[in-house]
Design a protein around this motif. Structure first.
Motif, mmCIF file in Angstrom:
data_model
loop_
_atom_site.group_PDB
_atom_site.id
_atom_site.type_symbol
_atom_site.label_atom_id
_atom_site.label_comp_id
_atom_site.label_asym_id
_atom_site.label_seq_id
_atom_site.Cartn_x
_atom_site.Cartn_y
_atom_site.Cartn_z
ATOM 1 N N GLN A 25 0.713 -1.125 -0.071
ATOM 2 C CA GLN A 25 -0.041 -0.128 0.001
ATOM 3 C C GLN A 25 0.882 1.405 -0.088
ATOM 4 O OE1 GLN A 25 -2.597 0.354 3.440
ATOM 5 N NE2 GLN A 25 -3.835 1.858 2.491
ATOM 6 N N ARG A 26 1.964 1.196 0.862
ATOM 7 C CA ARG A 26 2.645 2.453 0.903
ATOM 8 C C ARG A 26 3.539 2.554 -0.428
ATOM 9 N NH1 ARG A 26 6.101 0.415 4.338
ATOM 10 N NH2 ARG A 26 4.651 0.537 6.342
ATOM 11 N N ASN A 27 3.989 1.487 -1.088
ATOM 12 C CA ASN A 27 4.856 1.563 -2.472
ATOM 13 C C ASN A 27 3.744 2.150 -3.358
ATOM 14 O OD1 ASN A 27 7.164 0.730 -1.531
ATOM 15 N ND2 ASN A 27 6.675 -1.406 -1.952
ATOM 16 N N THR A 28 2.174 1.944 -3.384
ATOM 17 C CA THR A 28 1.376 1.940 -4.241
ATOM 18 C C THR A 28 1.269 3.688 -4.015
ATOM 19 O OG1 THR A 28 0.295 -0.074 -4.429
ATOM 20 C CG2 THR A 28 -0.967 1.793 -5.201
ATOM 21 N N GLN A 29 1.029 4.027 -3.004
ATOM 22 C CA GLN A 29 0.952 5.605 -2.698
ATOM 23 C C GLN A 29 1.929 6.240 -3.112
ATOM 24 O OE1 GLN A 29 0.326 5.477 1.733
ATOM 25 N NE2 GLN A 29 -1.982 5.297 1.381
ATOM 26 N N VAL A 30 3.328 5.867 -2.896
ATOM 27 C CA VAL A 30 4.394 6.698 -3.275
ATOM 28 C C VAL A 30 4.450 6.721 -5.048
ATOM 29 C CG1 VAL A 30 6.993 6.674 -3.431
ATOM 30 C CG2 VAL A 30 5.710 6.037 -1.398
ATOM 31 N N ARG A 31 4.158 5.680 -5.788
ATOM 32 C CA ARG A 31 4.113 5.588 -6.939
ATOM 33 C C ARG A 31 3.148 6.699 -7.511
ATOM 34 N NH1 ARG A 31 5.055 0.089 -6.578
ATOM 35 N NH2 ARG A 31 2.995 -0.286 -6.870
ATOM 36 N N GLU A 32 1.957 6.737 -7.108
ATOM 37 C CA GLU A 32 0.755 7.557 -7.149
ATOM 38 C C GLU A 32 1.262 8.899 -7.069
ATOM 39 O OE1 GLU A 32 -1.724 6.900 -8.977
ATOM 40 O OE2 GLU A 32 -1.153 4.796 -9.024
ATOM 41 N N PHE A 33 2.074 9.164 -6.071
ATOM 42 C CA PHE A 33 2.436 10.736 -5.444
ATOM 43 C C PHE A 33 3.533 11.024 -6.755
ATOM 44 C CE2 PHE A 33 5.943 13.095 -3.899
ATOM 45 C CZ PHE A 33 5.434 14.279 -3.623
ATOM 46 N N LEU A 34 4.357 10.247 -7.063
ATOM 47 C CA LEU A 34 5.373 10.422 -8.175
ATOM 48 C C LEU A 34 4.764 10.982 -9.409
ATOM 49 C CD1 LEU A 34 8.372 8.077 -7.059
ATOM 50 C CD2 LEU A 34 8.223 10.721 -6.758
ATOM 51 N N LEU A 35 3.806 9.945 -9.735
ATOM 52 C CA LEU A 35 3.052 10.148 -10.912
ATOM 53 C C LEU A 35 2.473 11.512 -11.133
ATOM 54 C CD1 LEU A 35 1.504 6.751 -12.080
ATOM 55 C CD2 LEU A 35 3.426 8.051 -13.238
ATOM 56 N N GLN A 36 1.654 11.857 -9.782
ATOM 57 C CA GLN A 36 0.827 13.033 -9.810
ATOM 58 C C GLN A 36 1.983 14.331 -9.935
ATOM 59 O OE1 GLN A 36 -1.954 13.587 -10.090
ATOM 60 N NE2 GLN A 36 -2.674 11.734 -10.086
ATOM 61 N N TRP A 37 3.028 14.151 -9.235
ATOM 62 C CA TRP A 37 4.188 15.264 -9.273
ATOM 63 C C TRP A 37 4.644 15.258 -10.573
ATOM 64 C CZ3 TRP A 37 9.708 14.900 -9.848
ATOM 65 C CH2 TRP A 37 10.178 16.170 -9.625
ATOM 66 N N ILE A 38 4.986 14.408 -11.210
ATOM 67 C CA ILE A 38 5.329 14.753 -12.570
ATOM 68 C C ILE A 38 4.179 15.264 -13.599
ATOM 69 C CG2 ILE A 38 5.947 13.094 -14.782
ATOM 70 C CD1 ILE A 38 7.418 11.156 -12.909
ATOM 71 N N LYS A 39 3.029 14.761 -13.580
ATOM 72 C CA LYS A 39 1.919 15.485 -14.382
ATOM 73 C C LYS A 39 1.627 16.866 -13.806
ATOM 74 C CE LYS A 39 -0.688 11.504 -14.869
ATOM 75 N NZ LYS A 39 -1.919 10.447 -14.546
ATOM 76 N N SER A 40 1.838 17.062 -12.496
ATOM 77 C CA SER A 40 1.634 18.581 -12.009
ATOM 78 C C SER A 40 2.822 19.483 -12.526
ATOM 79 C CB SER A 40 1.226 18.801 -10.571
ATOM 80 O OG SER A 40 2.554 18.277 -9.861
ATOM 81 N N THR A 41 3.979 18.910 -12.582
ATOM 82 C CA THR A 41 5.138 19.705 -13.015
ATOM 83 C C THR A 41 5.617 19.755 -14.362
ATOM 84 O OG1 THR A 41 6.974 18.118 -12.241
ATOM 85 C CG2 THR A 41 6.201 19.512 -10.700
#
Length: 146
Positions: free
Chosen positions: A41-57
């Motif tokens: 669950q933690r790894n999934t949350q980290v991956r989702e955060f990184l994807l959102q960060w890449i999209k937002s930046t």
């Protein structure tokens, strides 16, 4: 009526008490399965955060590129100055002159800026590489599931 029913008042109360006791015992131990689920669950949350960060930046790509190019140009100019001063000071060979002192100062400045240059390059390349790594991971994960 059983002994336990008379002691606790009803069988329902006994069942509730037993359930509470079992749940408490289960909560006391952190099993390997629970650790694995939490880790996933933690790894999934980290991956989702990184994807959102890449999209937002993603709108900052041009700014990142300009910063990286400008700083790299200055850094490469400093490298050329250091090389030129060092060669010139070596050819003059008169010991401690102003030229050799300038070469030494420029070399130290270059050494100090090298880690900053690495940070700028990381800032420029990291979002793309993180996105590629996540895509590769997702491809492998989906291939492993099938």
């Amino acid at each position: 009526m059983s002994f336990w029913s008379r002691l606790w008042g009803s069988e329902k109360a006994l069942e509730k008490g037993a359930d509470a006791l079992i749940k408490t015992g289960d909560a006391l131990f952190y099993t390997a399965e629970e650790k694995a689920q939490d880790s996933d669950q933690r790894n999934t949350q980290v991956r989702e955060f990184l994807l959102q960060w890449i999209k937002s930046t993603s709108g900052q790509n041009i700014a990142r590129r300009l910063i990286a190019i400008a700083f790299s140009a200055v850094y490469l100019l400093l490298v050329l100055v250091v090389v030129t001063l060092s060669i010139w000071a070596a050819l003059k060979g008169q010991g401690e002159t102003a030229l050799s002192a300038a070469a030494l100062v420029a070399r130290q400045l270059l050494a100090d800026l090298t880690s900053l240059q690495g940070l700028i390059m990381f800032f420029y390349f990291a979002p793309n590489k993180i996105g590629e790594a996540i895509a590769t991971f997702r491809g492998r994960a989906s291939a492993n599931k099938t």
